[in-house]
Scaffold this motif. Structure first.
Motif, PDB file in Angstrom:
ATOM      1  N   ARG A   1      -2.891   1.240  22.801  1.00  0.00           N
ATOM      2  CA  ARG A   1      -1.747   1.706  22.009  1.00  0.00           C
ATOM      3  C   ARG A   1      -2.193   2.722  20.972  1.00  0.00           C
ATOM      4  O   ARG A   1      -1.505   3.724  20.718  1.00  0.00           O
ATOM      5  N   ASP A   2      -3.347   2.489  20.380  1.00  0.00           N
ATOM      6  CA  ASP A   2      -3.870   3.449  19.399  1.00  0.00           C
ATOM      7  C   ASP A   2      -4.160   4.797  20.066  1.00  0.00           C
ATOM      8  O   ASP A   2      -3.833   5.850  19.513  1.00  0.00           O
TER       9      ASP A   2
ATOM     10  N   GLU B   1       0.158  13.186  19.656  1.00  0.00           N
ATOM     11  CA  GLU B   1       0.177  14.209  18.608  1.00  0.00           C
ATOM     12  C   GLU B   1      -0.517  15.496  19.024  1.00  0.00           C
ATOM     13  O   GLU B   1      -0.262  16.548  18.433  1.00  0.00           O
TER      14      GLU B   1
ATOM     15  N   ALA C   1      -0.936   6.728  20.791  1.00  0.00           N
ATOM     16  CA  ALA C   1      -0.374   7.339  19.587  1.00  0.00           C
ATOM     17  C   ALA C   1      -1.138   8.599  19.202  1.00  0.00           C
ATOM     18  O   ALA C   1      -0.542   9.621  18.824  1.00  0.00           O
ATOM     19  N   ARG C   2      -2.460   8.553  19.271  1.00  0.00           N
ATOM     20  CA  ARG C   2      -3.264   9.734  18.949  1.00  0.00           C
ATOM     21  C   ARG C   2      -2.979  10.871  19.924  1.00  0.00           C
ATOM     22  O   ARG C   2      -2.804  12.026  19.528  1.00  0.00           O
TER      23      ARG C   2
END
Length: 449
Positions: free
Chosen positions: A21-22, A29, A25-26
């Motif tokens: 999940r991290d 972007e 998210a990165r």
């Protein structure tokens, strides 16, 4: 994004896990949203047919990087070849010469169907991807024939750069927003016996007759440089053409001085149980494109053509900076060693076993309309229960997603086909494990529809 409870046999965490999940998210972007990602798999490492995500969850990979990881993940022989090449030098550009590049060219000159089936010497142009190989093939065809037109097939996928995109027609989204593409391309139906467009007819013969009609009424054959076709259509649904169709195309091309281009980017390098899919029908093209499985994961493509054609290119007529990269060529040479050394034969035998298991499964699930393919290029088409073989698009998407959550990586193609393209060295025990996960995924998806 929703998470699911872990599968105790494969998963340590719900999917996607916290590290995944991290990463998602990165990535959101900084990376283009254009990539068609189907489910949140974030890879850590792989060995053979097994892969693990960053949270330690194990999966069986029956997508193989879209048929790229022909020898499985991190095959030690391929890795050793790449490391040895990297120790010598990483790049010299195609303006110069080196052993890996010339050696790969010699192998392709020996192995290609123009030589093995038709006795014609061949030459290769090396590049980085399938779409580049297709662009090179199209340019070569126009250069040597001085003709402006082409024929392609509905459902075909040949890449996303502007020339190849003009042929790509497996989904309208690939062309949406990019018109006009390269002019001069006419699309015709690809023969599909399961979904016949021509009632009561041999679908291959009907398509050939349709092309003849085009030549009489709207597309002058004397202006057609080439016909571009996948011997087995990939993104369009893993469609296997009727016997006689490719031979009929060969005859039609010969009658009109048209070049026949086989796009073997997905079907080549042992994927179908033979080195090239066209060998199943004994038909040789004039030009062939390769990529995907050729480098076992390293980016490499090739245009392989009759020497009588490619030798007409003058200095500077076509080129690229990274063509013949030593690491990619080393991976390709090692891959061809493994494919010739038993992996193509394994694809044939395990593919036959796999298709038999899928046809057994179809007896229990009426939603499985057809199982088709050759070797380890297998499609399972899902249909609605309406008696009309209506594509079950939502069910197909759901099965692929649920398979991920159960520990099996799959992709779809066509309108509603689940495709199976595991590494060529997959074993029957892994097929049996995949079948168990597939059955569970079908049960879960059907319960929700």
């Amino acid at each position: 994004m929703n998470t699911s409870a872990p599968n105790p046999k494969h998963s340590r965490t719900a999917l996607p896990g916290p590290k995944a999940r991290d990463m998602l998210a990165r990535d959101a972007e900084v990376i283009s949203p254009s990539y068609p990602r189907d489910y949140p798999f974030v890879m850590s490492h792989g060995r053979g047919t097994e892969v693990w995500d960053v949270d330690g969850n194990r999966f069986l990979d029956f997508a193989a990087g879209i048929a790229v990881c022909a020898t499985g993940h991190a095959h030690p022989q391929v890795v050793a070849a790449v490391k040895a090449a990297a120790d010598r030098f990483l790049h010299i550009s195609s303006d110069y010469w080196h052993e890996e590049m010339t050696g790969l060219g010699e192998r392709l000159a020996r192995l290609n169907p123009m030589t093995t089936l038709a006795g014609e010497p061949a030459m290769s142009f090396l590049c980085q991807s399938g779409t580049e190989a297709v662009e090179g093939a199209l340019k070569l065809a126009r250069y040597v024939t001085r003709r402006p037109r082409y024929l392609g097939f509905l459902g075909g996928f040949h890449g996303r750069t502007m020339g190849s995109l003009s042929f790509t027609s497996s989904k309208y989204t690939q062309q949406l927003g990019f018109a006009p593409t390269m002019p001069g391309v006419t699309h015709v139906p690809f023969p599909n016996p399961y979904r016949p467009l021509f009632a009561g007819a041999d679908q291959g013969k009907a398509v050939l007759d349709y092309i003849r009609m085009l030549f009489e009424r709207s597309v002058p054959a004397a202006e057609v440089a080439a016909i571009l076709v996948e011997p087995i259509q990939g993104e369009g649904g893993y469609l296997v053409p009727p016997d006689g169709f490719l031979a009929g195309l060969r005859t039609l091309c010969d009658q009109h001085g048209i070049l026949l281009i086989f796009d073997e980017v997905q079907s080549g390098v042992g994927r179908t149980g033979k080195l090239f899919a066209s060998e199943h029908w004994g038909v040789a093209p004039d030009i062939m494109t390769l990529a995907k499985g050729l480098g076992s994961g390293l980016p490499i493509g090739a245009v392989v053509a009759k020497k009588s054609l490619m030798s007409q290119w003058k200095r500077g007529a076509h080129g690229n900076t990274y063509g013949g990269n030593p690491l990619a060529c080393a991976a390709a040479n090692a891959t061809l060693d493994l494919v010739a050394g038993g992996y193509a034969d394994n694809a044939a035998s395990v593919g036959e076993y796999f298709m038999a298991r899928l046809r057994e499964l179809a007896r229990d699930y009426p939603c499985i309309g057809e199982v088709r393919g050759k070797g380890l290029m297998i499609g399972m088409e899902l249909v609605e229960g309406d008696g009309e073989n209506t594509p079950a698009r939502a069910l197909c998407d759901d099965v692929v997603t649920r398979a991920f959550h159960n520990g099996l990586l799959l992709l779809s193609c066509g309108s509603s086909t689940v495709r199976f393209m595991p590494p060529l060295n997959v074993g029957t025990a892994e097929v049996d494990e995949a079948m168990e996960l597939l059955r569970a995924s079908l049960d879960q998806a059907l319960a929700g529809h």
